[in-house]
Motif scaffolding. Sequence first.
Motif, PDB file in Angstrom:
ATOM      1  N   GLY A  95     -71.647  21.096 -40.877  1.00  0.00           N
ATOM      2  CA  GLY A  95     -70.157  21.124 -40.748  1.00  0.00           C
ATOM      3  C   GLY A  95     -69.514  19.883 -40.317  1.00  0.00           C
ATOM      4  O   GLY A  95     -68.322  19.717 -40.238  1.00  0.00           O
ATOM      5  N   GLN A  96     -70.252  18.643 -40.196  1.00  0.00           N
ATOM      6  CA  GLN A  96     -69.676  17.247 -39.793  1.00  0.00           C
ATOM      7  C   GLN A  96     -70.314  16.411 -40.919  1.00  0.00           C
ATOM      8  O   GLN A  96     -71.649  16.694 -41.219  1.00  0.00           O
ATOM      9  N   VAL A 130     -70.405  13.004 -40.433  1.00  0.00           N
ATOM     10  CA  VAL A 130     -71.053  11.719 -39.868  1.00  0.00           C
ATOM     11  C   VAL A 130     -72.519  12.010 -39.768  1.00  0.00           C
ATOM     12  O   VAL A 130     -72.943  12.948 -39.036  1.00  0.00           O
ATOM     13  N   ARG A 186     -77.429  15.038 -39.079  1.00  0.00           N
ATOM     14  CA  ARG A 186     -76.095  15.296 -39.040  1.00  0.00           C
ATOM     15  C   ARG A 186     -76.222  16.876 -38.567  1.00  0.00           C
ATOM     16  O   ARG A 186     -77.102  17.499 -38.809  1.00  0.00           O
ATOM     17  N   TYR A 187     -75.032  17.152 -37.680  1.00  0.00           N
ATOM     18  CA  TYR A 187     -74.850  18.532 -37.514  1.00  0.00           C
ATOM     19  C   TYR A 187     -74.024  19.104 -38.815  1.00  0.00           C
ATOM     20  O   TYR A 187     -73.065  18.636 -39.185  1.00  0.00           O
TER      21      TYR A 187
END
Length: 878
Positions: A564-565, A567, A561-562
């Motif tokens: 700050g995200q 998902v 996942r990135y």
Amino acid sequence: MKIPRIFFGLLSLLLPWLATSQGGMEKCSPAIRGAERSIEKHRFLVVVRDLPDFLNQLKHFAPEVEIVRSYTPAGIVEVFTDWSTLKNRVLPLPDVRYADQAEIECLEELPVPGQNLFINKINGLQAKFPDWNGAGRTVSIKELLFDTLDIDLRGRVAPVIFGAGQLSPHAALMATLVAGAGNSGPAGRGVARGARVAASDFSGLLPDDEIAYSTQNISVQNHSYGVGIENYYGAGALAYDQTVVNHPALLHVFSAGNFGDSSATVGTYPGLKGFANLSGSFKMAKNVLLTGAVDSFGQLRPFSSRGPAYDGRIKPDLVAFGQDGSSGAAALVSGLAAVLQQGYAEKKQGVLPQAALVRALLINGADDAALPGPDFETGFGNLNAVHAAQMLDQDQFVESAIGPPDTFQTQLSVPSGSGLLKVTLAWDDLPAAPGAKIALVNDLDLTVIGPDNQTRHPLVLNTAPATDSLKLPAVPGLDTLNTVEQVVVKNPEPGIYQVAVRARKLTNAAQAFALAYQWLPATSFNWITPARSTPFVSGTNTVLYWEAHTDTPAAGQLAFRYIGQAVWQLIDDQVPLQTGTCRWETPDTLALVQLRMTIDGQPYLSDSFLLAPEPVFDVGFSCPDSALIYWRALAPQAVYQIWGLGSRYLEPLFTTSDTLAVLERALFPQDRIAISALAAPDFSGIRSNTLAISQQGLDCYFKNLLATFDQQAHVQLQLNLGSTHFVRQISLEKWQPTSGFGTIASWQAPFFDFQGLQFEAIDATPSPGPNRYRALVEFSGGASTASDTVILHYGGQKGFWVYPNPAAGHEFLQIVVQDPGDDVLFVLFDAFGRFLLETALTEPLVAIQLPALAPGIYPFAIREGGRWIYHNKLVIGK
């Protein structure tokens, strides 16, 4: 002690008989006994009982023998003589114990094109113990000389006193793998970037002189070289064992060799392909560490030499990553040894560990690489830097000594949930007698008694000289061969374990030894890479590494996942865990990222790390007061860190969100520069390779100015600039004898109509003889700078031009030739047609110094292939 005269008299009578008997041959190593008897002189190593007495005997009975050097601690003399003299006059001397070959040429093991700090968890060590970098330690590179000016070793090279005179790229790679700082680029990073490196010559097979180790404070010596396959305990093995006895903290690390598919021809294991093929008898020493090579997935390289040693001992000791040779594997181990020595010294107020402890930590921390337990292919396993450092950091080691009747005991409290307990005993033994059938002198025994009162013995291998026997897995038993013993307990019952060391056989009052131990959890998962300090290159096929201790389930689910995200994006839902590695096609982006491995519903998160493209930059101009660098944007709103090379390492200079930077020399005098992406504080992307601004071929904006003829004999001018930053106007100019430089073409800012930084023009009317061109750059502030002048010689419509004309006697005559060749000749005559001189016109411009000619007219002609193609007259003035 002086030898009585009567002894010399008796000995002179006995020497002829001794020489013809078999009394001398048993003193010879297998290498000498099997060698061709040559009348040429060679270098031999002679082991003696009393060095001064031997030298005295040699002076009387073989004065023609040349002494090359002596290694006093082991009583070894290197001599230069022929075989007959050795046999008839040296071997019969009473003080001679043994004679061995002294290789004139040692061979570097195969070169290493690159490093990999992930396989052996070295990057994990650098992330978990960032201050452990080998600082304060000196590692000697014993082979040819490395580049002492290498920027990856900047400020950390010991004075070259004992080094070879010949530079070697292989030695440079070894030094970089051991201690590279990564100043040149990511591939220049080694294991111990804080360590100092020293150079030592590997000519001959003996250790360095004692003064070399002491004066340069050397505690690790790397030996990435070998000779042929040799299986005996000779003078070299004796000498290296003795150095460790004399310098207990000195660790020698040898490459195992690159004869993995070969077989020995003599010794205990002849004809067994794939076994007993270590490259050199000096590698049969007991107090050294031998390293084989594995690939990037931990699989043994086919070329990596295997054991056993000549007497059945476990060799190599362990394996490490080696791209094209075991030499690189040895260098990684040497670097890690220096790091462990630093860590120990910091815990013990500057005292260094004995070499046996470092060997015990490295061996006990290794991961199984082939069969369970030790084997003759990978030794005790694949180097694991994190495990070795953790044992040191957590004081999971013991140093002690034991006398003949004693038994040493200590207790270990093994917690519940442990899946594996390993205990390793190591000691530095006294040297054996040269030619000994078994090298072990002092024999210690290790046992471990668990809470169930069951006694566990060390793992031993079958040493019978048969392939099937040597391939058998290790089993617990009594070890009477090795100076390393290891007890392994799988799924240990929690509780107190009694570790005992007993002296089975000692020849001296006490024997020092070291223990290292660790227990690993039965179920665990640890990321090795990525780590916070290890950026990944985006848009590439990247290898991930982890440590998994679990039997069920056999697969995990990998996602990322990135930051700050919320998902998570699936990478693979069936990742084999026991392989410890998989590949990931990274997204082509610049972002902070995190990985997750899910095992039986339990998530294991990696550190956050930066995913970034690899930056590439160039130099726009390099002027006395400033320089400009520029690069392609890696992502919108990206921030970049500019680095400059300091006294030892690359240091951060400043950050910018632009894609170019002007470096004012007064503020930033560093010549070597690198850049990296910066996503957040402490998250720097992979650094670019380092560029030396002064070496980029730029002369304050100018890369080059080219002048060439086209098919119409027009001059094509091409100007290449590094940058147009601050530039108001660009001009291409030609020199006129009457008026100086005049403009052929010019361009004014902005320069949007031109492709890149290239500007072109044509001179359709070149003058016969020299044509001079230059470029002029004018800046917005009114200043200007000109390029170097480019000269293009034109032969005129006939293809030849001779100047100056008129000329003077003794002057140089310049001849411009449009199509030079070996068969194109310039011929000068006097006024009566008599021949004066002839010169081949093999270059576009040929200079001829005229003889002392009287004023007048002198005909000349040009001949090509026997045919006169041009003629004219030369005027010689007063």
